[in-house]
Design a protein around this motif. Structure first.
Motif, PDB file in Angstrom:
ATOM      1  N   TRP A  95       0.312  -8.006  -3.302  1.00 23.18           N
ATOM      2  CA  TRP A  95      -0.697  -8.302  -2.281  1.00 23.18           C
ATOM      3  C   TRP A  95      -0.089  -8.218  -0.885  1.00 23.18           C
ATOM      4  CZ3 TRP A  95      -1.520 -11.948   1.564  1.00 23.18           C
ATOM      5  CH2 TRP A  95      -2.821 -12.014   2.068  1.00 23.18           C
ATOM      6  N   LEU A  96       1.093  -8.756  -0.716  1.00 23.82           N
ATOM      7  CA  LEU A  96       1.764  -8.702   0.589  1.00 23.82           C
ATOM      8  C   LEU A  96       2.074  -7.259   0.985  1.00 23.82           C
ATOM      9  CD1 LEU A  96       4.254 -11.698   0.243  1.00 23.82           C
ATOM     10  CD2 LEU A  96       2.224 -11.600   1.703  1.00 23.82           C
ATOM     11  N   LEU A  97       2.573  -6.470   0.045  1.00 21.53           N
ATOM     12  CA  LEU A  97       2.922  -5.087   0.346  1.00 21.53           C
ATOM     13  C   LEU A  97       1.705  -4.252   0.715  1.00 21.53           C
ATOM     14  CD1 LEU A  97       5.557  -4.390  -2.468  1.00 21.53           C
ATOM     15  CD2 LEU A  97       5.992  -4.458  -0.010  1.00 21.53           C
ATOM     16  N   ASN A  98       0.580  -4.527   0.055  1.00 13.32           N
ATOM     17  CA  ASN A  98      -0.619  -3.715   0.267  1.00 13.32           C
ATOM     18  C   ASN A  98      -1.496  -4.197   1.415  1.00 13.32           C
ATOM     19  OD1 ASN A  98      -0.073  -1.928  -1.874  1.00 13.32           O
ATOM     20  ND2 ASN A  98      -0.983  -3.311  -3.367  1.00 13.32           N
ATOM     21  N   HIS A  99      -1.214  -5.378   1.956  1.00 10.00           N
ATOM     22  CA  HIS A  99      -2.060  -5.914   3.028  1.00 10.00           C
ATOM     23  C   HIS A  99      -1.326  -6.075   4.365  1.00 10.00           C
ATOM     24  CE1 HIS A  99      -4.593  -6.950  -0.436  1.00 10.00           C
ATOM     25  NE2 HIS A  99      -5.587  -7.014   0.418  1.00 10.00           N
ATOM     26  N   PHE A 100      -0.007  -5.918   4.375  1.00  7.40           N
ATOM     27  CA  PHE A 100       0.747  -6.066   5.611  1.00  7.40           C
ATOM     28  C   PHE A 100       1.675  -4.865   5.786  1.00  7.40           C
ATOM     29  CE2 PHE A 100      -0.339 -10.399   4.392  1.00  7.40           C
ATOM     30  CZ  PHE A 100      -0.842 -10.915   5.588  1.00  7.40           C
ATOM     31  N   SER A 101       1.849  -4.457   7.028  1.00 12.31           N
ATOM     32  CA  SER A 101       2.735  -3.338   7.320  1.00 12.31           C
ATOM     33  C   SER A 101       4.185  -3.758   7.105  1.00 12.31           C
ATOM     34  CB  SER A 101       2.533  -2.859   8.750  1.00 12.31           C
ATOM     35  OG  SER A 101       2.961  -3.860   9.668  1.00 12.31           O
ATOM     36  N   THR A 102       5.033  -2.741   6.965  1.00 15.37           N
ATOM     37  CA  THR A 102       6.467  -3.015   6.806  1.00 15.37           C
ATOM     38  C   THR A 102       7.027  -3.701   8.047  1.00 15.37           C
ATOM     39  OG1 THR A 102       6.706  -1.085   5.363  1.00 15.37           O
ATOM     40  CG2 THR A 102       8.712  -1.975   6.342  1.00 15.37           C
ATOM     41  N   ASP A 109       4.066   0.463   2.644  1.00 15.07           N
ATOM     42  CA  ASP A 109       4.197   1.618   3.539  1.00 15.07           C
ATOM     43  C   ASP A 109       5.215   2.633   3.045  1.00 15.07           C
ATOM     44  OD1 ASP A 109       2.330   0.472   5.148  1.00 15.07           O
ATOM     45  OD2 ASP A 109       3.746  -0.297   6.632  1.00 15.07           O
ATOM     46  N   LEU A 110       6.228   2.190   2.325  1.00 12.75           N
ATOM     47  CA  LEU A 110       7.273   3.092   1.844  1.00 12.75           C
ATOM     48  C   LEU A 110       6.974   3.636   0.453  1.00 12.75           C
ATOM     49  CD1 LEU A 110      10.494   1.194   3.015  1.00 12.75           C
ATOM     50  CD2 LEU A 110       9.239   3.007   4.182  1.00 12.75           C
ATOM     51  N   SER A 116      18.360  -7.134   4.296  1.00 13.10           N
ATOM     52  CA  SER A 116      18.698  -6.641   2.960  1.00 13.10           C
ATOM     53  C   SER A 116      17.669  -7.096   1.933  1.00 13.10           C
ATOM     54  CB  SER A 116      20.093  -7.135   2.555  1.00 13.10           C
ATOM     55  OG  SER A 116      21.083  -6.668   3.452  1.00 13.10           O
ATOM     56  N   LEU A 117      17.250  -8.347   2.056  1.00  9.55           N
ATOM     57  CA  LEU A 117      16.223  -8.849   1.135  1.00  9.55           C
ATOM     58  C   LEU A 117      14.888  -8.154   1.369  1.00  9.55           C
ATOM     59  CD1 LEU A 117      16.998 -12.688   1.095  1.00  9.55           C
ATOM     60  CD2 LEU A 117      17.598 -10.958  -0.601  1.00  9.55           C
ATOM     61  N   LEU A 118      14.604  -7.789   2.618  1.00 14.04           N
ATOM     62  CA  LEU A 118      13.386  -7.034   2.905  1.00 14.04           C
ATOM     63  C   LEU A 118      13.415  -5.688   2.189  1.00 14.04           C
ATOM     64  CD1 LEU A 118      10.753  -6.592   4.591  1.00 14.04           C
ATOM     65  CD2 LEU A 118      12.228  -5.553   6.328  1.00 14.04           C
ATOM     66  N   LEU A 119      14.559  -5.006   2.219  1.00 19.01           N
ATOM     67  CA  LEU A 119      14.689  -3.737   1.510  1.00 19.01           C
ATOM     68  C   LEU A 119      14.451  -3.907   0.018  1.00 19.01           C
ATOM     69  CD1 LEU A 119      17.774  -1.968   3.165  1.00 19.01           C
ATOM     70  CD2 LEU A 119      15.380  -1.261   3.247  1.00 19.01           C
ATOM     71  N   ALA A 149       9.311  -8.519  10.470  1.00 23.40           N
ATOM     72  CA  ALA A 149       9.315  -9.582  11.476  1.00 23.40           C
ATOM     73  C   ALA A 149       9.344 -10.952  10.816  1.00 23.40           C
ATOM     74  CB  ALA A 149       8.101  -9.438  12.390  1.00 23.40           C
ATOM     75  N   VAL A 150       8.560 -11.095   9.752  1.00 16.82           N
ATOM     76  CA  VAL A 150       8.498 -12.386   9.061  1.00 16.82           C
ATOM     77  C   VAL A 150       9.789 -12.654   8.290  1.00 16.82           C
ATOM     78  CG1 VAL A 150       7.312 -13.694   7.262  1.00 16.82           C
ATOM     79  CG2 VAL A 150       5.990 -12.346   8.899  1.00 16.82           C
ATOM     80  N   ALA A 151      10.259 -11.644   7.530  1.00 16.64           N
ATOM     81  CA  ALA A 151      11.443 -11.845   6.679  1.00 16.64           C
ATOM     82  C   ALA A 151      12.708 -12.039   7.502  1.00 16.64           C
ATOM     83  CB  ALA A 151      11.602 -10.656   5.729  1.00 16.64           C
TER      84      ALA A 151
END
Length: 263
Positions: free
Chosen positions: A4-11, A244-245, A230-233, A16-18
């Motif tokens: 849900w997070l990946l599909n509703h928020f941009s990278t 987005d990726l 790194s955790l974001l990746l 910025a959050v992570a």
């Protein structure tokens, strides 16, 4: 939750959050501990903390590197699978030019329905983490029936017929591989090592005392920022069809398959 997070928020938003959140929490924790224990600023335990940080940092860095390389390889493999499936479908379209008009029309209709079903029906399901064979099964079976019912007459037709059958079998194989990749995710143990390691390593940096507060903040922020990125990746690469990726369905709209998307 991750899908849900990946599909509703941009990278960018997730970054910025992570990263920002990790840095803010780390700096705040360091300042609170420094205020609670002023003796930390004198660096009385820096020798022991430095050795511990070096050991934990090396182990955690190896784990993160392994996880990120594995996920990046998985993403590249998925892109290759998608491109191969689209290529095989396009080659069937080209092979069909050697067949009589009724056979060619049947294959065109089946392949057109297939690529539309992949992009319009199957892709949203894969983005949501619910891949399904049913979305394309009818069209794939239709293509098989067209070829199974046709008996090539000339040598040229037999050559292209064999190639078309091989490409159609490859499409079925690549479809299975693509749907399998859509179900893949990082094993729970590696998730615990990647995210749990950060929970252990970042607080350890609080114990490394520096007399100047500004230098202390820069040290904590740089370490926590690197860990957060790194955790974001790890988070965005874990699902090859979400975010987005994610892998694009464009190969099914290009080349010889573009004719099926023209009005």
């Amino acid at each position: 939750m991750s899908l849900w997070l990946l599909n509703h928020f941009s990278t960018f938003t997730l970054a910025a959050v992570a990263v920002g959140g990790t840095v803010l929490l780390a700096v705040a924790g360091s300042l609170l501990l420094r205020r609670r224990y002023p003796s930390l600023a004198r660096g009385e335990h820096n020798d022991m903390v430095g050795v511990t940080l070096g050991m934990f940092g090396a182990i955690y860095g190896i784990i993160l590197a392994f996880v990120i390389v594995t996920l990046w390889t998985q993403l590249e493999d998925t892109q290759t699978i998608v491109a191969s499936e689209a290529t095989d479908a396009a080659l069937i379209t080209r092979d069909a030019a050697a067949f009589p008009a009724p056979v060619r029309a049947g294959l065109d209709a089946a392949i057109s329905g297939y690529v539309h079903a992949v992009v319009e029906d199957q892709w949203p399901l894969m983005r949501a983490g619910r891949p399904s064979y049913g979305a394309t099964e009818v069209h794939l079976q239709s293509a098989f029936r067209v070829l199974q019912a046709y008996d090539p007459k000339s040598q040229t037709e037999r050559v292209f017929y064999e190639q078309a059958v091989d490409h159609l079998n490859d499409v079925a194989s690549q479809r299975r591989a693509r749907l399998t990749m859509a179900r893949q995710e990082l094993p729970p143990l590696l998730q615990a090592l990647a995210f749990g390691g950060a929970i252990v390593l970042v607080p350890l940096t609080f114990l490394y005392g520096l007399r100047k507060l500004r230098v202390q903040i820069m040290f904590i922020a740089s370490v926590s920022g690197l860990i957060g990125f790194s955790l974001l990746l790890v988070f965005v690469l874990d699902r090859p069809f979400s975010g987005d990726l994610s892998v694009s369905p464009d190969p099914y709209r290009e080349g010889a398959l573009a004719q099926y998307w023209t009005p």
